[in-house]
Motif scaffolding. Structure first.
Motif, PDB file in Angstrom:
ATOM      1  N   VAL A  83       2.630   6.900   3.486  1.00  0.00           N
ATOM      2  CA  VAL A  83       1.634   7.749   4.153  1.00  0.00           C
ATOM      3  C   VAL A  83       1.414   7.237   5.569  1.00  0.00           C
ATOM      4  CG1 VAL A  83      -0.622   8.845   3.880  1.00  0.00           C
ATOM      5  CG2 VAL A  83       0.500   7.854   1.883  1.00  0.00           C
ATOM      6  N   ASN A  84       1.346   8.125   6.523  1.00  0.00           N
ATOM      7  CA  ASN A  84       1.009   7.769   7.909  1.00  0.00           C
ATOM      8  C   ASN A  84      -0.393   8.284   8.205  1.00  0.00           C
ATOM      9  OD1 ASN A  84       3.469   6.542   8.937  1.00  0.00           O
ATOM     10  ND2 ASN A  84       4.367   8.544   8.552  1.00  0.00           N
ATOM     11  N   VAL A  85      -1.327   7.334   8.358  1.00  0.00           N
ATOM     12  CA  VAL A  85      -2.713   7.731   8.609  1.00  0.00           C
ATOM     13  C   VAL A  85      -3.244   6.971   9.815  1.00  0.00           C
ATOM     14  CG1 VAL A  85      -3.337   8.442   6.284  1.00  0.00           C
ATOM     15  CG2 VAL A  85      -3.488   6.027   6.903  1.00  0.00           C
ATOM     16  N   ASP A  86      -4.389   7.435  10.291  1.00  0.00           N
ATOM     17  CA  ASP A  86      -5.051   6.712  11.386  1.00  0.00           C
ATOM     18  C   ASP A  86      -5.450   5.331  10.887  1.00  0.00           C
ATOM     19  OD1 ASP A  86      -6.788   9.738  12.341  1.00  0.00           O
ATOM     20  OD2 ASP A  86      -4.838   8.939  12.979  1.00  0.00           O
ATOM     21  N   GLU A  87      -5.492   4.386  11.800  1.00  0.00           N
ATOM     22  CA  GLU A  87      -5.779   2.990  11.443  1.00  0.00           C
ATOM     23  C   GLU A  87      -7.083   2.854  10.659  1.00  0.00           C
ATOM     24  OE1 GLU A  87      -4.818   0.599  14.871  1.00  0.00           O
ATOM     25  OE2 GLU A  87      -5.656  -1.156  13.855  1.00  0.00           O
ATOM     26  N   GLY A  88      -8.050   3.646  11.042  1.00  0.00           N
ATOM     27  CA  GLY A  88      -9.362   3.557  10.413  1.00  0.00           C
ATOM     28  C   GLY A  88      -9.376   4.065   8.976  1.00  0.00           C
ATOM     29  N   GLN A  89      -8.337   4.801   8.602  1.00  0.00           N
ATOM     30  CA  GLN A  89      -8.328   5.379   7.258  1.00  0.00           C
ATOM     31  C   GLN A  89      -7.435   4.621   6.287  1.00  0.00           C
ATOM     32  OE1 GLN A  89      -7.182   9.377   8.545  1.00  0.00           O
ATOM     33  NE2 GLN A  89      -9.115  10.107   7.685  1.00  0.00           N
ATOM     34  N   LEU A  90      -6.907   3.488   6.746  1.00  0.00           N
ATOM     35  CA  LEU A  90      -5.961   2.754   5.902  1.00  0.00           C
ATOM     36  C   LEU A  90      -6.599   2.293   4.597  1.00  0.00           C
ATOM     37  CD1 LEU A  90      -3.934   0.652   8.519  1.00  0.00           C
ATOM     38  CD2 LEU A  90      -3.029   2.349   6.940  1.00  0.00           C
ATOM     39  N   THR A  91      -7.815   1.762   4.694  1.00  0.00           N
ATOM     40  CA  THR A  91      -8.461   1.222   3.487  1.00  0.00           C
ATOM     41  C   THR A  91      -8.739   2.337   2.491  1.00  0.00           C
ATOM     42  OG1 THR A  91      -9.530  -0.318   5.004  1.00  0.00           O
ATOM     43  CG2 THR A  91     -10.319  -0.292   2.716  1.00  0.00           C
ATOM     44  N   GLN A  92      -9.216   3.460   3.037  1.00  0.00           N
ATOM     45  CA  GLN A  92      -9.511   4.619   2.196  1.00  0.00           C
ATOM     46  C   GLN A  92      -8.249   5.088   1.474  1.00  0.00           C
ATOM     47  OE1 GLN A  92     -11.205   7.530   4.779  1.00  0.00           O
ATOM     48  NE2 GLN A  92     -11.699   8.935   3.128  1.00  0.00           N
ATOM     49  N   THR A  93      -7.148   5.113   2.234  1.00  0.00           N
ATOM     50  CA  THR A  93      -5.883   5.562   1.666  1.00  0.00           C
ATOM     51  C   THR A  93      -5.396   4.582   0.608  1.00  0.00           C
ATOM     52  OG1 THR A  93      -5.362   6.469   3.852  1.00  0.00           O
ATOM     53  CG2 THR A  93      -3.574   6.388   2.257  1.00  0.00           C
ATOM     54  N   GLN A  94      -5.605   3.292   0.877  1.00  0.00           N
ATOM     55  CA  GLN A  94      -5.191   2.280  -0.101  1.00  0.00           C
ATOM     56  C   GLN A  94      -5.939   2.482  -1.414  1.00  0.00           C
ATOM     57  OE1 GLN A  94      -5.122  -1.761   1.333  1.00  0.00           O
ATOM     58  NE2 GLN A  94      -4.855  -2.597  -0.716  1.00  0.00           N
ATOM     59  N   THR A  95      -7.231   2.761  -1.308  1.00  0.00           N
ATOM     60  CA  THR A  95      -8.053   2.987  -2.505  1.00  0.00           C
ATOM     61  C   THR A  95      -7.536   4.210  -3.254  1.00  0.00           C
ATOM     62  OG1 THR A  95      -9.929   2.178  -1.217  1.00  0.00           O
ATOM     63  CG2 THR A  95     -10.417   3.238  -3.336  1.00  0.00           C
ATOM     64  N   LEU A  96      -7.247   5.267  -2.487  1.00  0.00           N
ATOM     65  CA  LEU A  96      -6.768   6.513  -3.077  1.00  0.00           C
ATOM     66  C   LEU A  96      -5.476   6.266  -3.854  1.00  0.00           C
ATOM     67  CD1 LEU A  96      -6.768   9.885  -1.175  1.00  0.00           C
ATOM     68  CD2 LEU A  96      -4.819   9.245  -2.542  1.00  0.00           C
ATOM     69  N   LYS A 101      -0.965   6.330  14.479  1.00  0.00           N
ATOM     70  CA  LYS A 101      -0.920   6.365  13.018  1.00  0.00           C
ATOM     71  C   LYS A 101      -0.192   5.126  12.508  1.00  0.00           C
ATOM     72  CE  LYS A 101      -1.745  11.122  12.271  1.00  0.00           C
ATOM     73  NZ  LYS A 101      -1.660  12.263  11.429  1.00  0.00           N
ATOM     74  N   GLU A 102      -0.689   4.619  11.398  1.00  0.00           N
ATOM     75  CA  GLU A 102      -0.091   3.430  10.782  1.00  0.00           C
ATOM     76  C   GLU A 102       0.463   3.812   9.426  1.00  0.00           C
ATOM     77  OE1 GLU A 102      -0.305   0.949  13.767  1.00  0.00           O
ATOM     78  OE2 GLU A 102       0.143   0.112  11.781  1.00  0.00           O
ATOM     79  N   PRO A 103       1.584   3.191   9.047  1.00  0.00           N
ATOM     80  CA  PRO A 103       2.118   3.511   7.723  1.00  0.00           C
ATOM     81  C   PRO A 103       1.511   2.642   6.635  1.00  0.00           C
ATOM     82  CG  PRO A 103       3.656   2.118   8.903  1.00  0.00           C
ATOM     83  CD  PRO A 103       2.469   2.304   9.805  1.00  0.00           C
ATOM     84  N   ILE A 104       1.442   3.201   5.429  1.00  0.00           N
ATOM     85  CA  ILE A 104       1.025   2.448   4.246  1.00  0.00           C
ATOM     86  C   ILE A 104       1.843   2.971   3.077  1.00  0.00           C
ATOM     87  CG2 ILE A 104      -0.958   4.026   3.876  1.00  0.00           C
ATOM     88  CD1 ILE A 104      -2.414   1.578   2.643  1.00  0.00           C
ATOM     89  N   LEU A 105       2.326   2.046   2.251  1.00  0.00           N
ATOM     90  CA  LEU A 105       3.245   2.422   1.182  1.00  0.00           C
ATOM     91  C   LEU A 105       2.672   2.059  -0.174  1.00  0.00           C
ATOM     92  CD1 LEU A 105       6.189   3.317   0.359  1.00  0.00           C
ATOM     93  CD2 LEU A 105       6.832   0.927   0.574  1.00  0.00           C
ATOM     94  N   ALA A 159      -0.583  10.963  -7.012  1.00  0.00           N
ATOM     95  CA  ALA A 159      -0.954  10.455  -5.683  1.00  0.00           C
ATOM     96  C   ALA A 159      -0.772  11.555  -4.645  1.00  0.00           C
ATOM     97  CB  ALA A 159      -0.096   9.240  -5.334  1.00  0.00           C
ATOM     98  N   GLY A 160       0.309  12.314  -4.778  1.00  0.00           N
ATOM     99  CA  GLY A 160       0.538  13.422  -3.855  1.00  0.00           C
ATOM    100  C   GLY A 160      -0.582  14.439  -3.924  1.00  0.00           C
ATOM    101  N   ASP A 161      -1.031  14.744  -5.165  1.00  0.00           N
ATOM    102  CA  ASP A 161      -2.150  15.691  -5.326  1.00  0.00           C
ATOM    103  C   ASP A 161      -3.398  15.147  -4.664  1.00  0.00           C
ATOM    104  OD1 ASP A 161      -1.172  16.537  -8.757  1.00  0.00           O
ATOM    105  OD2 ASP A 161      -0.498  17.285  -6.807  1.00  0.00           O
ATOM    106  N   ALA A 162      -3.643  13.850  -4.873  1.00  0.00           N
ATOM    107  CA  ALA A 162      -4.862  13.237  -4.319  1.00  0.00           C
ATOM    108  C   ALA A 162      -4.831  13.272  -2.800  1.00  0.00           C
ATOM    109  CB  ALA A 162      -4.996  11.807  -4.828  1.00  0.00           C
ATOM    110  N   LEU A 163      -3.658  13.014  -2.223  1.00  0.00           N
ATOM    111  CA  LEU A 163      -3.536  13.031  -0.753  1.00  0.00           C
ATOM    112  C   LEU A 163      -3.780  14.438  -0.220  1.00  0.00           C
ATOM    113  CD1 LEU A 163      -0.407  10.733  -0.362  1.00  0.00           C
ATOM    114  CD2 LEU A 163      -2.674  10.246   0.571  1.00  0.00           C
TER     115      LEU A 163
END
Lengths: 463, 462, 168
Positions: free
Chosen positions: C143-156, C3-7, C19-23
């Motif tokens: 947020v700690n997500v899988d590497e492949g989901q970083l872009t999706q999470t950034q958009t969110l 898992k990779e972090p994104i802030l 953002a919490g609701d969206a996650l």
């Protein structure tokens, strides 16, 4: 109770960190002056240790004079920290927010200063190493295994004072972690590294904040009993003695504790007014806070007065000749009776009369004066307990003595005030004296309730 | 934790409950009444058998007077104190605490025999063989009227002031109910509520009056407790010079008073149908106060004990042996257990403090502890130095304990029963909940949303 | 996958809560995201997970240790050199109570401090993804997500109102 205007985080950071990040020009000058006074006092103490106690006014039977009075006084000042921080935190009083950190830090420094008094009073301070009580435990004499005698209040004293000092320091450091994090983020270079170490990697996530809040409440609840015990034990230095008649009173413990709270809270009020003035913290230390402190002080002062009256009444109760001799000195012989009247006036009647007026409570000059006179009165109180009792210690009048402090004692006493001021000023340069997150939390919890045409300030409460 | 009563139905509900007499209430009233009568029987038997010449046989009577005096004196102080600190959680308990003022009438009645029992300050016989001409009291040489007249004035002062506080506090509720009440209540409310119409001026005057009376009551009560504890306990044990005893007496009384209030609140919440008006927040906050008072109690006790213990003076060691370690040791242990150890063990747990039963249990325990305290002190004091021994400077021999006989037992249970009886009657006279105060609280408390959470919003009126 | 972090940095608490609701709606487990603030918000204000702890054990353990040490220290030293002082017994309970009480409280407090630091997961030598603007009043959603989901999470996070998104 929320008279201030709304503040955002950036403004709070900028204004409350001014003492650290933008030191005022007078800072080093003031530090130099105070440092000089402290040096003079230390040299005088050195002179006294070199020449012996003959340079002071102490002589049989008044073996405790100014130094012990000062010791008890500073222990008393140290009680403000826990009073404001712990009790107001536990009772969820919103107005505690700007006062807690300054009070806690004043506690630490006044305790340290208080401890210097018995140290120099030994005359041979290097021998106190035998008394040092913390682990590893050290017997007085290794060869014969003579241990410190715990059946004396003079040994209970260091155990209580060290416990209180350690607890207070740890309490302050834990509460400072989030503020160190702010400073870590605002500084560079060596300061950044030091604050980074002190912040221990603080991020400000929900878990850390939850534990920080619980820490405040739990440590407050744990330190409160320690705070009560410390001054009680200091009072038992006198209360246990059967040979000094006016000392052997059961009420000494709560009497001293309430007196300590009285002088300590007054001192904190004075410190807050000074900080507001020198750092321009009008948004944070508002009239409502000083008003609330003054109203608290009315209750504390009245409680103190009750204990004082009890102590005096029961002094006369026994109708014993040696105790009457002490009371006679305190109430009828000049100048002791004049000091007694001044002390009662300064400690109770004058300040309470001031505090009963709302406009006086909100006038910072008048409040400063009231707080100063309380502390003068409380210093006199300790003096009038200690010295007259010793001066009339025996019924044998040839042994009676009139104590006159020498200039050596005066200089050292003034030195202790300079020491505490210097330490407070120094710490203001290193850590914020008003907790940043506490102020910011107040902004978040601030809300309003509309009742008819009136809007009443309100707060969110979790329980 | 928090309740938000419906103020539109509150007046009607509370007044209906005041008028009604459910079966459990009637049973309690009858039982308390029977105990009251038994107490009177015990009193008469003691008076006939022993008369009022010697204080010794009346130790248990003085103890039960002190118990009732402690509770009825300190209880109104609770509402005074927390009104002063503007604590919202005090609102459901204000009237409960002030109603104890009516039980204060019992204090006055019970005090009358005490005036005849107290030995004179001056030694009636000549001061021979080292006896004192004037025994040690707070009155020193004994000014005019001391101590009987001053003690009586003090007790009257406490009772009258507390009644005034009750009247002033209940004024708005009586005014509200004077038109809907019937019978005796209607007459009483009409007479006592006067011209109260709830104008702004009247509310401001009531607030100021309660504050001033409260401050006056506080000072009067503390002073009178100092008088009673010194005259009927300390001065009767030769050699007992103890400046902290009036303080311990006051703290025990605060403990008992607050405990009684918590027990009463629990009963009316659980069985009286007041659950919608008394939230657990009152118990949660009250339990912290009771824990604090309990710790203060043991702290003062220790301060007394260690000061007397340390010096090894015979005069003080004898007092300790009498009251703590030898004669009344068992009673002392019960006192320590019920006034400190057990309530502390109950109150130290957060989940227990958050409940209603936990603080009420602690309240019941401290009441028992207070009973033990009063028995130890006042029975001990009454029997410490019979006859001319009272005028000695020191208690030379530590007396044996005095166990209660049947009349003592009847007087003790009768005194407690009398207090409960009068209180229960008082709850029929006035609503047990301060309607105006709870309604005022409802204005300042509501449930609100902050982001994704819901929390209490508490207004801060000035 | 690691898992990779994104802030995500938010200016207002409302946006951070959104953002919490969206996650939550996106199925991100509550254990994988945190709200970083410069001041304590009431518990549950962002709809975050409940944090349990065992802090209360620490003062109890500390108190027990302090009690034991206090009793041992006072009794053993008195018995080691039994000198009757002032007519008091060798094992004098009241003075023992005073010193034992102090040692109990001291150890309870010291252990509480250790517990607070430990339960806060401090000291954290590797601070992890962080931004100094958090102490300026911005709210960080880490947020700690899988590497492949970083872009999706950034958009969110950006859609929820983030003014900046920081990656490692």
């Amino acid at each position: 109770m929320q008279e201030g205007k709304p503040l955002n985080s950036r403004q709070v950071n900028r204004e409350l960190l001014v003492s650290i990040l933008n030191s005022p020009k007078w800072f080093f000058g003031a530090l130099a002056v105070l440092g000089f006074i402290v040096l003079v006092a230390m040299s005088t103490a050195g002179f006294m240790i070199n020449q012996g106690f003959g340079v002071t006014g102490l002589n049989r039977p008044v073996m405790w004079g100014f130094f012990i009075t000062n010791f008890v006084f500073w222990i008393g000042i140290s009680h403000a920290g826990v009073m404001l921080s712990a009790i107001l935190r536990l009772s969820k009083a919103e107005w505690r927010r700007p006062a807690t950190r300054a009070a806690e830090i004043l506690t630490v420094f006044s305790l340290m200063t208080a401890m210097t008094m018995p140290l120099i009073h030994t005359g041979r301070p290097w021998r106190t190493v035998y008394w040092i009580y913390t682990l590893p435990f050290v017997p007085y004499d290794y060869a014969r295994g003579i241990w410190p005698n715990i059946r004396t209040p003079l040994v209970w004293d260091p155990s209580a004072v060290y416990t209180y000092l350690t607890s207070s320091i740890l309490f302050v450091l834990i509460a400072l972690i989030p503020d160190f994090a702010v400073l870590r983020d605002r500084t560079t270079g060596i300061s950044h590294r030091i604050y980074g170490m002190l912040a221990m990697g603080w991020q400000g996530n929900a878990r850390q904040w939850k534990l920080q809040i619980i820490a405040g409440v739990l440590l407050s609840a744990l330190i409160l009993p320690v705070f009560v015990s410390v001054h009680s034990i200091v009072s038992w230095d006198f209360g246990m003695a059967v040979s000094v008649k006016s000392w052997h009173s059961t009420i000494f413990a709560p009497y001293f504790v309430v007196g300590a709270v009285h002088s300590g809270v007054s001192a904190v009020a004075l410190v807050l007014i000074i900080l507001r003035y020198i750092y321009g913290w009008q948004n944070y230390i508002r009239h409502e806070h000083i008003d609330a402190l003054a109203r608290l002080l009315i209750v504390v002062a009245t409680g103190w007065f009750y204990f004082f009256v009890m102590e005096v009444i029961f002094g006369f109760y026994g109708r014993e000749a040696d105790e009457i001799a002490v009371r006679d000195l305190q109430f009828t012989v000049s100048p002791w009776n004049i000091w007694m009247m001044i002390f009662v006036g300064l400690t109770y009647f004058a300040p309470v009369a001031i505090w009963l007026s709302r406009s006086a409570r909100r006038n910072l000059w008048i409040m400063s004066l009231a707080c100063i006179i309380v502390n003068i009165g409380m210093w006199l109180e300790r003096f009038l307990i200690i010295v007259p009792g010793l001066a009339r210690k025996q019924l044998l009048t040839f042994d009676w003595y009139t104590y006159r402090p020498s200039s050596v004692e005066w200089i050292i006493i003034i030195g202790t005030f300079a020491l505490v001021s210097m330490l407070m000023l120094t710490i203001a340069r290193v850590a914020p004296l008003i907790p940043l997150y506490d102020i910011k939390e107040a902004e978040i919890l601030r809300t309003e309730i509309k009742i008819g045409r009136v809007t009443v300030p309100a707060t969110f409460r979790e329980d | 934790m928090w309740v938000f009563p419906d103020v539109t139905v509150m007046s009607r509900e509370v007044t209906e409950k005041t008028k009604s007499s459910p079966k459990p209430f009637t049973i309690a009233l009858v039982a308390a009444g029977i105990l009251f009568i038994l107490g009177i029987v015990g009193f008469i038997a003691r008076a006939v058998g022993d008369g009022f010449g010697e204080i010794g046989p009346w130790g248990y009577y003085i103890a039960v007077f002190s118990m009732v005096f402690m509770v009825t004196g300190a209880a109104p102080l609770v509402s005074v104190a927390f009104r002063f600190t503007k604590s919202h959680w005090r609102r459901p308990l204000s009237r409960v605490s002030e109603l104890f003022a009516i039980v204060g009438i019992l204090n006055l009645l019970m005090f009358i025999p005490l005036m005849f029992l107290l030995p004179s300050i001056g030694n009636p016989e000549a001061a021979v063989g080292g006896e004192l001409a004037v025994r040690r009291t707070i009155w020193l040489e004994g000014p005019i009227g001391a101590p009987h007249a001053w003690d009586l004035v003090g007790v009257i002062g406490v009772v009258v002031t507390s009644m005034f506080i009750l009247w002033l506090s209940a004024l708005p509720d009586m005014a509200e109910c004077r038109h809907t009440a019937t019978g005796f209540r209607r007459w009483l409310y009409s007479k006592l509520s006067g011209n109260w119409y709830g104008t702004k001026r009247q509310w401001n005057a009531q607030k100021a009056g309660l504050a001033l009376l409260g401050a006056f009551y506080f000072m009067t009560l503390i002073f009178v407790q100092f008088l009673i504890s010194s005259d009927y306990a300390q001065s009767l044990i030769p050699g007992w010079k103890d400046s902290i005893f009036p303080v311990i007496y006051t703290i025990t009384s605060l403990q008992m008073g607050f405990g009684s209030i918590l027990v009463t609140l629990f009963i009316i919440r659980r069985w009286g149908g007041y659950e919608g008006y008394i939230g657990k927040s009152t118990f949660w906050s009250g339990s912290k106060v009771l824990l604090g008072i309990t710790l203060l109690w043991v702290y003062h006790l220790f301060a007394f004990f260690i000061t007397f213990w340390y010096g090894r003076l015979e005069i003080e060691q004898n007092v300790l042996k009498y009251l703590v370690t030898d004669t009344y040791a068992i009673v002392f242990l019960f006192n320590l257990a019920f006034s400190f150890a057990l309530p502390f063990a109950v109150l130290i747990w957060n989940p227990v403090r958050r409940s209603a039963w936990g603080p009420a249990l602690a309240g019941a325990l401290v009441i028992i502890g207070g009973i033990m305290f009063n028995i130890r002190i006042f029975v001990g004091a009454a029997n410490a130095a019979p006859g001319s021994n009272l005028y000695h400077g020191i208690m030379e021999h530590v007396p044996a304990p005095v166990y209660p006989d049947i009349w003592d037992v009847l007087m003790v249970i009768g005194g407690i029963g009398a207090g409960v009886f009068v209180f229960l009657l008082a709850t029929r006279l006035l609503p047990i909940l301060a309607i105006w105060e709870v309604k005022e609280g409802a204005l300042y408390q509501k449930w609100g949303k902050l982001l994704r959470g819901e929390y209490l919003i508490l207004g801060k009126p000035e | 996958m690691a898992k990779e972090p994104i802030l995500g940095l938010f200016e207002t608490a409302d946006n951070a809560a959104d953002a919490g609701d969206a996650l939550k709606a996106a199925g991100v487990p509550q254990a994988d995201y945190d709200f970083l603030t410069d001041t304590p918000y009431p518990e549950g204000a962002f709809g975050e997970r409940h944090e349990s702890h065992r802090l209360y054990i620490f003062p109890f353990v500390g108190a027990l240790i302090g009690l034991t040490v206090g009793i041992m220290l006072t009794s053993m030293t008195q018995l080691a050199y039994p000198l009757v002082q002032g007519g008091k017994p060798i094992l004098s309970m009241p003075p023992m109570a005073v010193v034992t009480y102090e040692s109990t409280m001291l150890t309870a407090i010291v252990f509480t401090i250790i517990g607070i630091i430990f339960e806060s997961r401090l000291p954290s030598f590797k601070q992890g993804l962080y931004d100094t603007r958090i102490t300026e009043g911005y709210i960080g959603v880490l947020v700690n997500v899988d590497e492949g989901q970083l872009t999706q999470t950034q958009t969110l996070l950006t859609q929820a109102g983030a003014i900046d998104v920081v990656r490692k």
